[in-house]
Design a protein around this motif. Structure first.
Motif, PDB file in Angstrom:
ATOM      1  N   SER A  50       8.637  -2.359  -0.359  1.00 49.39           N
ATOM      2  CA  SER A  50       7.507  -1.454  -0.139  1.00 49.39           C
ATOM      3  C   SER A  50       7.784  -0.528   1.040  1.00 49.39           C
ATOM      4  O   SER A  50       7.437   0.656   1.011  1.00 49.39           O
ATOM      5  CB  SER A  50       6.222  -2.248   0.110  1.00 49.39           C
ATOM      6  N   ASP A 164       5.812   0.930  -7.063  1.00 44.56           N
ATOM      7  CA  ASP A 164       5.964  -0.342  -6.351  1.00 44.56           C
ATOM      8  C   ASP A 164       5.383  -1.448  -7.221  1.00 44.56           C
ATOM      9  O   ASP A 164       4.165  -1.524  -7.402  1.00 44.56           O
ATOM     10  CB  ASP A 164       5.231  -0.275  -4.999  1.00 44.56           C
TER      11      ASP A 164
ATOM     12  N   ARG B 232       1.649  -3.785  -1.273  1.00 38.07           N
ATOM     13  CA  ARG B 232       1.817  -5.196  -0.949  1.00 38.07           C
ATOM     14  C   ARG B 232       3.275  -5.500  -0.627  1.00 38.07           C
ATOM     15  O   ARG B 232       4.163  -4.825  -1.032  1.00 38.07           O
ATOM     16  CB  ARG B 232       1.355  -6.069  -2.109  1.00 38.07           C
TER      17      ARG B 232
HETATM   18 MG    MG Z   1       5.878  -4.910  -1.465  1.00 36.66          MG
END
Ligand code: MG
Ligand code: ATP
Lengths: 219, 232
Positions: A50, A164, B232
């Motif tokens: 991320s 993501d 996240r």
């Molecule tokens: Mg992540």
């Protein structure tokens, strides 16, 4: 603007979070993304996926190194200029669709639209396979939510889509459906996907692995 | 459609909470309107605004003067009490102190009306803070869409202002009805009902502006949220 081979270049990008004791979330990552390519980066939880995506997508600045977007060094850009670039040229798809519960699908997709054009938005929704545009997010499946999120990411005709864990909430058959859709719609778009799901690796034109902030290319 | 039209759509969310906030503000507006328009509340405000009304709005508005309206009400209340109890309150010391008491009461009502409006408008704060996690998610979404913090801040303050606007319009309508109900029920008081356009406009503007001001801090706080809720 230089119209080079690479649309996005990360050069020795490192990222340290303040609260982290010495450990780097990204360690000297260099990555060149070709126009129109589909890149998949696989890594376990906490690997820095991320962080990498936020940095590549101009949402956060690296601690060290540089991010060059469309030939333009982005370090000196003001927050407002970054926001504008993101708005026009980058679409994000995350694990949660983040559709606003009080807007119907059409309204959700039109939310970021720069040139408000209902017909255009409807066309994009149709392309992802959604036709019941008056429905609210709570009335549809996760797969449909992600399709709407994809439509929303496409609505300003960006040149890059960053994902993501886009299939994190989907079962494997839905995940395949979503990935097939993304691949079909891609056209000359540049797509980068980070995930810990090996299933997505099969869709990659360029495949990378990331662990403890270190990126390795899979040949 | 952009994020500036969102505040309007946003009214669909948390219907109950928005509704209760609107009711609270409207309640304050109603009280304020009734007191001002019947010549009781916010004396100085009325006087000031009335002289403004005289010069710009209509020349015949001068016939309604709030202080004469007040004495008129006082006298009519005392006359009413006289006839009810069959005594001459006017000449007794009780009558005088009663007059003083009513005079003080008017000033207390002045204060109450402003406080009621203010407490009503404070509801904007709780509405803005409500559901912190949902708000953070929303702000995170706006950021990944490429909206700047300034744009997000403006959109959120507009939400506060919109609450005030809707509530004050409802309050003005209900207050208008209320004033006429009161004047028809308490016929013994010869009320001079003042309901000039500046009062309606003024109350709406003041309430909307107050709500906007109160929304500034929570909106600023929310616009600073990081992306950890959406990523996240
Ligand atoms: Mg992540
Ligand atoms: N806001 C933050 N503050 C401090 N440390 C952070 C922050 N965000 C991430 N980290 C740390 O940075 C490292 C990389 O986090 P990141 O979220 O990029 O991992 P990830 O690969 O996306 O993991 P996941 O698969 O769980 O989403 C982790 O060690 C994490 O604890």
């Amino acid at each position: 603007m230089r119209d080079g081979e690479f649309i996005l270049e990360l050069k020795d990008v490192s990222r340290t979070y303040h609260r982290q004791s010495g450990k780097q979330a990204l360690e000297k990552i260099s990555l060149n993304i070709k126009r129109g390519s589909l890149t998949v980066i696989i890594g376990p939880s906490g690997a820095g996926k991320s962080t990498l995506l936020k940095t590549a997508g101009l949402l956060e600045k690296p601690t060290q190194g540089s991010v060059v977007f469309k030939g333009k060094e982005t370090r000196e850009l003001s927050p407002g200029e970054r926001a504008k670039l993101i708005h026009r040229d980058i679409g994000f798809i995350l694990e949660d669709s983040n559709l606003l519960p009080y807007l119907n699908l059409l309204e959700n997709v039109m939310l970021p639209m720069i040139n408000s054009d209902t017909e255009n938005a409807k066309d994009i929704l149709k392309n992802v396979g959604l036709t019941e545009l008056n429905k609210f997010p709570e009335e549809i499946s996760y797969l449909e939510e992600q399709k709407a999120a994809l439509a929303r990411a496409l609505v300003n005709k960006p040149s890059v889509i960053l994902c993501d864990e886009p299939t994190g909430k989907l079962d494997s058959s839905s995940a395949r459906k979503f990935m097939d859709l993304l691949k079909n719609l891609k056209d000359n778009l540049t797509v980068i996907i980070v995930s810990n799901n090996d299933l997505l690796a099969s869709y990659a034109e360029n495949l990378f692995y990331i662990k403890d902030g270190v990126l390795k290319e899979k040949k | 459609m952009g994020i500036y039209t969102l505040p309007l759509k946003n009214m669909r969310r948390n219907k109950i909470r928005n509704f209760s906030t609107i009711l609270r503000i409207a309640g304050g507006v109603i009280l304020l309107l009734i007191l001002i328009s019947s010549g009781l509340g916010i004396n100085s405000f009325v006087k000031q605004a009335e002289s403004f009304g005289e010069t710009t709005l209509s020349p015949n508005a001068s016939q309604t003067n709030s202080s004469s309206n007040q004495t008129q009400i006082l006298t009519s209340v005392v006359t009413y009490l006289n006839s009810t109890f069959g005594i001459d309150l006017e000449s007794s010391p009780i009558g005088n102190s009663l007059k003083n008491l009513l005079g003080t009461l008017i000033y207390v009502l002045d204060g109450l009306a402003s406080i009621a409006l203010f407490i009503g408008v404070l509801g904007v704060l709780t509405t803005m803070y409500f559901n912190e996690i949902e708000r953070r998610r929303e702000v995170g979404l706006f950021k990944i869409m490429g909206f700047s913090e300034g744009q997000i801040f403006l959109s959120l303050t507009l939400e506060g202002a919109l609450l005030g606007l809707i509530a004050s319009i409802i309050g003005v309508i209900l207050g208008y009805i209320g004033v006429f109900l009161i004047s028809s029920v308490f016929t013994f008081i010869s009320l001079n009902i003042v309901f000039p356009p500046w009062l309606i406009l003024g109350v709406i503007l003041v309430t909307t502006f107050l709500s906007f001001i109160l929304a500034i801090y929570p909106a600023w706080l929310a616009s600073k949220n990081d992306l950890s809720v959406v990523f996240r």
